[in-house]
Motif scaffolding. Structure first.
Motif: not given
Length: 263
Positions: A112-126, A239-244
């Protein structure tokens, strides 16, 4: 100089599945050009190198073309070598890396890997190059993470059948492009294309699940998810989301042991 080398299949419970990675244990760092040359000679998606430190281990990852900031399947493979080949005593490992401290723990034959969560930004223009590369397939949503674009498609079949123009994709200023959709028998499926990094399609991409997990956790209203990467070799991840942080679990199978001869 002789160096030990292992090749393993990560995120699979059988040989010739998942994502192959090479692992080269070192006692001290070799010159970067030597590490890159070894990775190019191996010609696998990633070769991981590690050295022991006072607090654990320091890990680095190289594609045949470049050094990368984070690699899930090669970290999983490295942990397998330490736990099951080098007989590391303990249930958890700690790696220092370009992406900070990464912990890996063992639960039976799952790692089980413990990695930092990514930060997503929605792209309004593809991005035009992305749409051009996808041809007749139009993403439902497009996001930009720290290193990748993520394109959400309508269904699993679109993900499985997609044949993007990787030459056009290679012009995008990112590490690679994640393609995903809700799964039919699992929570979500994905594929990963990274011609910018010297990999047309990566069989199973652990680090991409730091991007995929927070997105699908919010969409599906759950923090524990089952995933398939539906490349030709295929890969199974939990996978399991644990805050950040994101926990990414997989299995590994050892394929070969060998020796590198460096004059």
């Amino acid at each position: 100089m002789q160096l030990p080398i292992y090749q393993l299949d990560a995120f699979t419970d059988h040989l010739f599945g998942g994502n192959p990675a090479a692992v080269v244990p070192l006692t001290s760092w070799l010159p970067d050009e030597t590490l890159q040359a070894i990775a190019a000679e191996n010609n696998l998606a990633e070769t991981a190198f590690y050295i022991p430190t006072d607090s654990g281990f320091h890990i680095r990852w190289f594609t045949p073309a470049i050094e990368v900031d984070l690699c899930g399947h090669a970290t999983l493979a490295t942990a397998y070598v330490l736990f099951f080949v080098e007989n590391y005593v303990g249930e958890q490992l700690s790696f220092d890396s370009r992406s900070g401290i990464l912990n890996v723990r063992k639960e039976a034959d799952w790692l089980i890997l413990d990695f930092p969560v990514d930060t997503l930004h929605k792209q309004l223009l593809a991005p035009p190059a992305l749409l051009e590369a996808f041809g007749d397939v139009t993403p439902v949503e497009i996001f930009r993470g720290k290193t990748d674009f993520m394109a959400v498609l309508e269904n699993e079949e679109q993900v499985r059948s997609l044949q993007p123009d990787v030459i056009v994709l290679s012009t995008l200023p990112v590490r690679g492009v994640i393609v995903t959709a809700k799964g039919e028998e699992v929570d979500f499926v994905s594929r990963f294309f990274a011609p910018q990094s010297g990999i047309a399609e990566d069989p199973v991409t652990g680090s991409a699940h730091t991007t995929l997990t927070p997105y699908w956790a919010e969409k599906l209203g759950k923090t524990e998810l089952n995933a398939l990467q539906v490349s030709k070799r295929g890969g199974v991840l939990k996978t399991k989301l644990l805050n950040d942080r994101v926990e990414i679990a997989g299995q590994v199978r050892l394929y070969l042991r060998g020796t590198i001869e460096i004059a």
